[in-house]
Design a protein around this motif. Structure first.
Motif, PDB file in Angstrom:
ATOM      1  N   GLY A   7     -12.581   4.903  -6.736  1.00 38.90           N
ATOM      2  CA  GLY A   7     -12.121   3.705  -6.041  1.00 38.90           C
ATOM      3  C   GLY A   7     -13.289   2.848  -5.585  1.00 38.90           C
ATOM      4  N   ALA A 157     -13.702   3.903   1.262  1.00 37.35           N
ATOM      5  CA  ALA A 157     -13.295   4.473  -0.032  1.00 37.35           C
ATOM      6  C   ALA A 157     -13.790   5.913  -0.030  1.00 37.35           C
ATOM      7  CB  ALA A 157     -13.915   3.672  -1.170  1.00 37.35           C
ATOM      8  N   TRP A 279      -3.321   0.009   6.419  1.00 40.65           N
ATOM      9  CA  TRP A 279      -4.524   0.263   5.620  1.00 40.65           C
ATOM     10  C   TRP A 279      -5.708  -0.580   6.071  1.00 40.65           C
ATOM     11  CZ3 TRP A 279      -2.417   0.211  -0.158  1.00 40.65           C
ATOM     12  CH2 TRP A 279      -1.437   1.213  -0.287  1.00 40.65           C
ATOM     13  N   SER A 280      -5.487  -1.501   6.997  1.00 32.78           N
ATOM     14  CA  SER A 280      -6.604  -2.355   7.388  1.00 32.78           C
ATOM     15  C   SER A 280      -6.523  -2.735   8.861  1.00 32.78           C
ATOM     16  CB  SER A 280      -6.627  -3.635   6.535  1.00 32.78           C
ATOM     17  OG  SER A 280      -5.448  -4.378   6.760  1.00 32.78           O
ATOM     18  N   LEU A 287      -8.996   2.303   0.954  1.00 31.49           N
ATOM     19  CA  LEU A 287      -8.392   2.306  -0.387  1.00 31.49           C
ATOM     20  C   LEU A 287      -8.463   3.698  -0.985  1.00 31.49           C
ATOM     21  CD1 LEU A 287     -10.434   0.292  -3.100  1.00 31.49           C
ATOM     22  CD2 LEU A 287     -11.251   2.272  -1.882  1.00 31.49           C
ATOM     23  N   ASP A 308      -5.961   0.115  -6.760  1.00 36.47           N
ATOM     24  CA  ASP A 308      -6.303  -0.517  -5.474  1.00 36.47           C
ATOM     25  C   ASP A 308      -7.492  -1.456  -5.636  1.00 36.47           C
ATOM     26  OD1 ASP A 308      -4.341   0.931  -4.184  1.00 36.47           O
ATOM     27  OD2 ASP A 308      -5.699   2.290  -3.128  1.00 36.47           O
ATOM     28  N   LEU A 312      -7.529  -5.389  -4.965  1.00 40.79           N
ATOM     29  CA  LEU A 312      -8.224  -5.841  -3.748  1.00 40.79           C
ATOM     30  C   LEU A 312      -9.357  -6.836  -4.043  1.00 40.79           C
ATOM     31  CD1 LEU A 312      -8.543  -5.548  -0.680  1.00 40.79           C
ATOM     32  CD2 LEU A 312      -9.910  -3.470  -1.070  1.00 40.79           C
ATOM     33  N   GLN A 339      -2.106  -4.479   0.871  1.00 43.32           N
ATOM     34  CA  GLN A 339      -1.236  -3.329   1.160  1.00 43.32           C
ATOM     35  C   GLN A 339       0.198  -3.597   0.696  1.00 43.32           C
ATOM     36  OE1 GLN A 339      -1.336  -1.811   5.156  1.00 43.32           O
ATOM     37  NE2 GLN A 339       0.337  -0.376   4.793  1.00 43.32           N
ATOM     38  N   ARG A 342       0.357  -3.164  -3.105  1.00 47.18           N
ATOM     39  CA  ARG A 342       0.073  -1.847  -3.669  1.00 47.18           C
ATOM     40  C   ARG A 342       1.016  -0.747  -3.168  1.00 47.18           C
ATOM     41  NH1 ARG A 342      -0.876   0.075  -7.130  1.00 47.18           N
ATOM     42  NH2 ARG A 342      -2.112   1.817  -6.401  1.00 47.18           N
TER      43      ARG A 342
END
Ligand SMILES: Cc1cc2nc3c(=O)[nH]c(=O)nc-3n(C[C@H](O)[C@H](O)[C@H](O)COP(=O)(O)OP(=O)(O)OC[C@H]3O[C@@H](n4cnc5c(N)ncnc54)[C@H](O)[C@@H]3O)c2cc1C
Length: 416
Positions: A7, A157, A279-280, A287, A308, A312, A339, A342
Motif C-alpha cells: 500500500g 500505511a 480512516w482519517s 490505508l 486504496d 487516494l 473512505q 473504498r
C-alpha cells in the motif's frame, strides 16, 4: 508515508508521478533480508489489473506465476472446481508473486516522475507531530538517532498493528474481530502429480488447509488451527503437524516430512479483521491493513492495499495543489471521499470472507453435509459462481472484456 508495504509503496509511486514529494519510512532493515517469506504472495485478478494501471505489471509479469484453477475438496471429495479462464473479464487469473519482487517493482523509479520519493529505512515511527487538532508529521527512530519530519499529510500505511492508527486516536472506536482460528504457514516441496497452476483448499470436518503454488517451486500451506492452538500443536511435536497435513492432503505426507523439519520452518498468523470507523483525521489518513485488516481467505489484503493507493493518490494530489488557505479543507474533503469510495468494496470482501470462515469451521455432520451441498450447488452453476466470486476477484472490471494475453506457459504438472 509510514510503512513500505504494497500500500505505502504503491501510493508513493502514484503520488510522485502526480508531482508530490514523499518521504517513506520503513521500519524493516533492508540489510537484514527481504522480509517475511510467507506473506502477501497471492494476488487476485483485480490486483493484476491495478498493477497494470500503475504500469508495474509489465515489470513483474515474468516473475509472476499464473493460477488457472481453484479446487475445493471436502472429506476427500471434490466439491468445487473453478476455472479462471471461464470468467468474462480482461484480467481473470490470480497470480502468485513474491512480495519482495512486488515491493522492488513498486519502488523502481520511472521516467516521468515530477515528484520525489526519499526512502528512510530502517526508520520506525514512534510519535506524531501535532499542531492544534491536526497531525503535521512524524517522529521516527533511526540508527542515526531520532528524526522529525513535517508533512502536509501523514499516511499510516503501517499494517495490521498500525502505530499511526493508535497514535492518531483513529484506533479508539476500531473493532477488532478475532476469528475462530489461527493459521500456521509453511512451505513444502510440491507433491508428485500436483498441477502447479491450481489453488487447493482441503477441508476435513472443522479443519482445513490452503495449498498454494509458490513462485519458488514449493507449495505455500496455510494450515488452520483453533485460536491460540499453537501451544497444543507444538506440544504434540512435529509429528502431529505432519499428521494434520497428511489428513488434509494424503499425497503431501512425504513432502510434509521432508519440508518441515523444524518449527522455525513455520510462521503463525493470528487471524482477525479490523474495522476502523474513521480512516482519517485532520492531516492523517490510514490505508491498507491499517484501515481494514482482512483475513487471508481468497488473498484479498494486497489487492485492497493497492486499490486504496490508486483511489487516494489523485484525490490527495489535487487537494495539495490548492493554495495554502484552501488546502486543509480540500484535504479533509478528499480523505472523506476516499473512505466513502473504498469502503463498500472492503465491506463486500470482508462479508464474503466471514461467510467462508464460518463454512470452514462447521463440524457437526448435518452442517458439514450442508456445506458440501452448497459447494456443489456453486460447482453446478457458472452464474452463481460468478455472483459469489466476482466481488472478491473482479470488483473493478466489467464483464465481456477480451482476456489479457496469457503471460506464462501452459499448465505444469510435477512428475509423478
Ligand atoms: C502470513 C501472511 C500471509 C498472507 N498472505 C496473503 C496473500 O497471499 N495475499 C494477500 O493479498 N494478502 C496476504 N496477506 C495479507 C497481506 O500481506 C496484507 O494485507 C498486505 O501486505 C497489506 O499491505 P499494507 O501495505 O497495508 O501493509 P503491510 O504489507 O503490512 O506493510 C506495512 C509496512 O509498514 C511497516 N511498519 C509497521 N510499523 C511501522 C512503523 N511504526 N514505522 C515504520 N514502518 C512501519 C512494516 O514493516 C511493513 O513493511 C498475508 C499476511 C500474512 C501475515
Amino acid at each position: 508515508m509510514v510503512g513500505g508495504g504494497p500500500g505505502g509503496r504503491a501510493l508513493a509511486l502514484a503520488l510522485t508521478r502526480l508531482g508530490c514529494d514523499v518521504v517513506l519510512l520503513e521500519k524493516r532493515n533492508p540489510a537484514r533480508g527481504t522480509g517475511p517469506a510467507f506473506r502477501g504472495e497471492s494476488l487476485s485478478p483485480d490486483g493484476v489489473r491495478l498493477l497494470a494501471g500503475l504500469g508495474v505489471w509489465e515489470r513483474v509479469r515474468e516473475a509472476a506465476h499464473r493460477v488457472d484453477r481453484l479446487e475445493i475438496e471436502d472429506a476427500g471429495h471434490r466439491v468445487l472446481g473453478v476455472r479462471f479462464a471461464d470468467f468474462p473479464y480482461r484480467y481473470r487469473h490470480p497470480v502468485e508473486l513474491a512480495q519482495p519482487t512486488l515491493l522492488a517493482a513498486l519502488a523502481e523509479p520511472t521516467g516521468s516522475q515530477p515528484g520525489t520519493c526519499t526512502v528512510l529505512e530502517p526508520a520506525t515511527v514512534v510519535g506524531l507531530l501535532v499542531e492544534g487538532p491536526a497531525v503535521t508529521g512524524v517522529r521516527a527512530s533511526t540508527p542515526g538517532g531520532t528524526v522529525r519530519i513535517s508533512a502536509a499529510l501523514t499516511v499510516g500505511a503501517d499494517g495490521r498493528f498500525s502505530a499511526v492508527r493508535r497514535l492518531s486516536g483513529l484506533a479508539e472506536r476500531a473493532r477488532q474481530l478475532p476469528l475462530e482460528r489461527d493459521v500456521v504457514w509453511l512451505k513444502l516441496p510440491t507433491p508428485a502429480g500436483w498441477d502447479r497452476r491450481a489453488y487447493r483448499v482441503r477441508i476435513a470436518g472443522g479443519s482445513h488447509g490452503l495449498f498454494l503454488p509458490s513462485t519458488d517451486g514449493t507449495v505455500r500451506v496455510g494450515l488452520n488451527i483453533p485460536k491460540g492452538g499453537l501451544r497444543e500443536l507444538r506440544a504434540g511435536g512435529l509429528g502431529l503437524l505432519h499428521t494434520r497435513l497428511a489428513q488434509l492432503a494424503p499425497e503431501a505426507a512425504e513432502s510434509a516430512r521432508e519440508g518441515v523439519r523444524n518449527w522455525s520452518d513455520t510462521a503463525l498468523l493470528d487471524i482477525f479483521t479490523t474495522e476502523v470507523p474513521r480512516w482519517s483525521a485532520p492531516g492523517v489518513v490510514l490505508l491498507g491493513d491499517a484501515a481494514h485488516t482482512l483475513s487471508p481467505v481468497l488473498g484479498q489484503g494486497v489487492n485492497h492495499a493497492l486499490a486504496d493507493a490508486v483511489e487516494l493518490a489523485p484525490l490527495v494530489a489535487e487537494a495539495l495543489s490548492r493554495d495554502r488557505r484552501a488546502r486543509n479543507r480540500a484535504l479533509t474533503t478528499a480523505l472523506q471521499l476516499f473512505q466513502r469510495r473504498r469502503e463498500p468494496d472492503v465491506r463486500r470482501s470482508r462479508a464474503l470472507q466471514l461467510r467462508q470462515e464460518r463454512m470452514f469451521t462447521l463440524t457437526s455432520p448435518p452442517a458439514t453435509a450442508l456445506r458440501r451441498t452448497l459447494y456443489r450447488a456453486l460447482d453446478a452453476s457458472p452464474a452463481l459462481r460468478r455472483r459469489v466470486l466476482a466481488p472478491a476477484y473482479f470488483p473493478g472490471q466489467s464483464p465481456s472484456a477480451p482476456p489479457e494475453a496469457a503471460h506464462s506457459s501452459p499448465s505444469e504438472v510435477t512428475p509423478a
